[in-house]
Design a protein around this motif. Structure first.
Motif, PDB file in Angstrom:
ATOM      1  N   ILE A  43      34.054  43.579  30.200  1.00  0.00           N
ATOM      2  CA  ILE A  43      34.568  42.250  30.512  1.00  0.00           C
ATOM      3  C   ILE A  43      35.348  41.714  29.314  1.00  0.00           C
ATOM      4  O   ILE A  43      34.789  41.525  28.237  1.00  0.00           O
ATOM      5  CB  ILE A  43      33.417  41.298  30.891  1.00  0.00           C
ATOM      6  N   GLY A  44      36.644  41.483  29.535  1.00  0.00           N
ATOM      7  CA  GLY A  44      37.504  40.930  28.489  1.00  0.00           C
ATOM      8  C   GLY A  44      37.354  39.423  28.374  1.00  0.00           C
ATOM      9  O   GLY A  44      36.712  38.770  29.212  1.00  0.00           O
ATOM     10  N   THR A  45      37.967  38.844  27.363  1.00  0.00           N
ATOM     11  CA  THR A  45      37.797  37.409  27.119  1.00  0.00           C
ATOM     12  C   THR A  45      38.424  36.541  28.203  1.00  0.00           C
ATOM     13  O   THR A  45      37.833  35.525  28.595  1.00  0.00           O
ATOM     14  CB  THR A  45      38.361  37.014  25.742  1.00  0.00           C
ATOM     15  N   ARG A  46      39.599  36.899  28.700  1.00  0.00           N
ATOM     16  CA  ARG A  46      40.229  36.087  29.764  1.00  0.00           C
ATOM     17  C   ARG A  46      39.381  36.129  31.028  1.00  0.00           C
ATOM     18  O   ARG A  46      39.197  35.132  31.714  1.00  0.00           O
ATOM     19  CB  ARG A  46      41.647  36.580  30.053  1.00  0.00           C
ATOM     20  N   LEU A 109      32.760  34.885  48.090  1.00  0.00           N
ATOM     21  CA  LEU A 109      32.688  35.798  46.949  1.00  0.00           C
ATOM     22  C   LEU A 109      33.966  35.656  46.142  1.00  0.00           C
ATOM     23  O   LEU A 109      35.057  35.510  46.714  1.00  0.00           O
ATOM     24  CB  LEU A 109      32.555  37.256  47.390  1.00  0.00           C
ATOM     25  N   ILE A 110      33.823  35.734  44.818  1.00  0.00           N
ATOM     26  CA  ILE A 110      34.988  35.669  43.937  1.00  0.00           C
ATOM     27  C   ILE A 110      34.945  36.866  42.997  1.00  0.00           C
ATOM     28  O   ILE A 110      33.948  37.090  42.311  1.00  0.00           O
ATOM     29  CB  ILE A 110      35.007  34.366  43.111  1.00  0.00           C
ATOM     30  N   GLU A 111      36.021  37.619  42.997  1.00  0.00           N
ATOM     31  CA  GLU A 111      36.213  38.708  42.046  1.00  0.00           C
ATOM     32  C   GLU A 111      37.304  38.271  41.083  1.00  0.00           C
ATOM     33  O   GLU A 111      38.411  37.917  41.503  1.00  0.00           O
ATOM     34  CB  GLU A 111      36.638  40.005  42.752  1.00  0.00           C
ATOM     35  N   VAL A 112      36.992  38.241  39.797  1.00  0.00           N
ATOM     36  CA  VAL A 112      37.975  37.942  38.763  1.00  0.00           C
ATOM     37  C   VAL A 112      38.403  39.282  38.183  1.00  0.00           C
ATOM     38  O   VAL A 112      37.556  40.112  37.860  1.00  0.00           O
ATOM     39  CB  VAL A 112      37.379  37.030  37.674  1.00  0.00           C
ATOM     40  N   ALA A 113      39.711  39.489  38.066  1.00  0.00           N
ATOM     41  CA  ALA A 113      40.181  40.808  37.637  1.00  0.00           C
ATOM     42  C   ALA A 113      41.307  40.698  36.640  1.00  0.00           C
ATOM     43  O   ALA A 113      42.195  39.860  36.770  1.00  0.00           O
ATOM     44  CB  ALA A 113      40.636  41.608  38.854  1.00  0.00           C
ATOM     45  N   ASP A 114      41.230  41.561  35.638  1.00  0.00           N
ATOM     46  CA  ASP A 114      42.363  41.763  34.748  1.00  0.00           C
ATOM     47  C   ASP A 114      42.770  43.235  34.805  1.00  0.00           C
ATOM     48  O   ASP A 114      43.890  43.564  35.121  1.00  0.00           O
ATOM     49  CB  ASP A 114      42.082  41.284  33.323  1.00  0.00           C
ATOM     50  N   THR A 115      41.825  44.147  34.599  1.00  0.00           N
ATOM     51  CA  THR A 115      42.132  45.581  34.642  1.00  0.00           C
ATOM     52  C   THR A 115      41.762  46.226  35.974  1.00  0.00           C
ATOM     53  O   THR A 115      42.098  47.382  36.205  1.00  0.00           O
ATOM     54  CB  THR A 115      41.390  46.326  33.517  1.00  0.00           C
ATOM     55  N   THR A 116      41.065  45.515  36.863  1.00  0.00           N
ATOM     56  CA  THR A 116      40.547  46.120  38.097  1.00  0.00           C
ATOM     57  C   THR A 116      41.172  45.549  39.373  1.00  0.00           C
ATOM     58  O   THR A 116      40.595  45.688  40.442  1.00  0.00           O
ATOM     59  CB  THR A 116      39.020  45.954  38.177  1.00  0.00           C
ATOM     60  N   VAL A 117      42.336  44.946  39.266  1.00  0.00           N
ATOM     61  CA  VAL A 117      42.946  44.306  40.435  1.00  0.00           C
ATOM     62  C   VAL A 117      43.102  45.283  41.597  1.00  0.00           C
ATOM     63  O   VAL A 117      42.712  44.994  42.733  1.00  0.00           O
ATOM     64  CB  VAL A 117      44.304  43.657  40.084  1.00  0.00           C
ATOM     65  N   LYS A 118      43.673  46.443  41.324  1.00  0.00           N
ATOM     66  CA  LYS A 118      43.910  47.423  42.388  1.00  0.00           C
ATOM     67  C   LYS A 118      42.595  47.886  43.013  1.00  0.00           C
ATOM     68  O   LYS A 118      42.458  47.962  44.234  1.00  0.00           O
ATOM     69  CB  LYS A 118      44.684  48.628  41.829  1.00  0.00           C
ATOM     70  N   TYR A 119      41.602  48.190  42.192  1.00  0.00           N
ATOM     71  CA  TYR A 119      40.291  48.619  42.692  1.00  0.00           C
ATOM     72  C   TYR A 119      39.655  47.520  43.544  1.00  0.00           C
ATOM     73  O   TYR A 119      39.151  47.779  44.639  1.00  0.00           O
ATOM     74  CB  TYR A 119      39.382  48.993  41.513  1.00  0.00           C
TER      75      TYR A 119
END
Length: 185
Positions: A43-46, A109-119
């Motif tokens: 999990i990144g900071t953003r 449900l909420i998915e927050v994504a920076d590197t996993t958007v496509k997944y």
């Protein structure tokens, strides 16, 4: 000659037994998706900041009308136990101490994504539609948009829209709750 690899599919029950026996520990960042254990991205900071902000904002706006479950498991079926970033749950007296939430317990449900958007878009969102989750948000912190998925019919979300800065988002189960998308980024 073609080689076919056989994958072992785990059930949620087997997955829990691995944790109980110590094969999986609290430090293992995995979730069970369609019978396979999937490593979760760091999990990144953003990402972390967005989840923290949403948690606090939703707590203020909902005033106890829903339980806010942050990065905890949901039991969708016999082979899937994902850990979305945020789940708005129907209140229960036991606060889900006796069982993980099931699809019928979920408002959003909420998915927050920076590197996993496509997944998240190609694997998790369809899984949520199959489980008949009424509403899912995919918060793309890189593009600064929210993809809103609603109205699952025949395992596919019928209503999909993208919202960007200065647009207002409401929660289907709580139409009086409005969020300006710009606040999230």
């Amino acid at each position: 000659m073609t080689l076919t690899l056989v994958r072992h599919q785990f059930t949620v029950k087997q997955y829990h037994q691995m944790a109980e026996s110590g094969i999986l520990t609290e430090n293992d960042r995995v979730e069970l998706i369609r019978g396979e254990m999937i490593d979760m991205s760091p999990i990144g900071t953003r990402h972390a900041g967005c989840v923290l902000f949403l948690n606090n904002l939703l707590a203020l706006l909902l005033g106890g009308r829903a339980l806010i479950n942050v990065q905890n498991p949901l039991e969708l079926n016999e082979t899937s136990e994902p850990q979305p970033d945020i789940a708005l749950l129907k209140p229960r007296a036991d606060f889900y101490r006796n069982s993980h939430p099931q699809p019928e317990d979920i408002f959003l449900l909420i998915e927050v994504a920076d590197t996993t958007v496509k997944y998240d878009r190609e694997v998790k969102i369809p899984l949520y539609a199959e489980a008949n989750i009424p509403e899912v948000w995919l918060v793309d912190v890189n593009q600064e948009i929210i993809e809103v998925y609603r109205n699952p019919i025949d395992e596919i979300y019928q209503d999909v829209k993208n919202l960007g800065k200065n647009q207002v988002l409401s929660i289907q189960a709580f139409p009086d709750v409005n969020i300006n998308v710009s606040e999230l980024f």
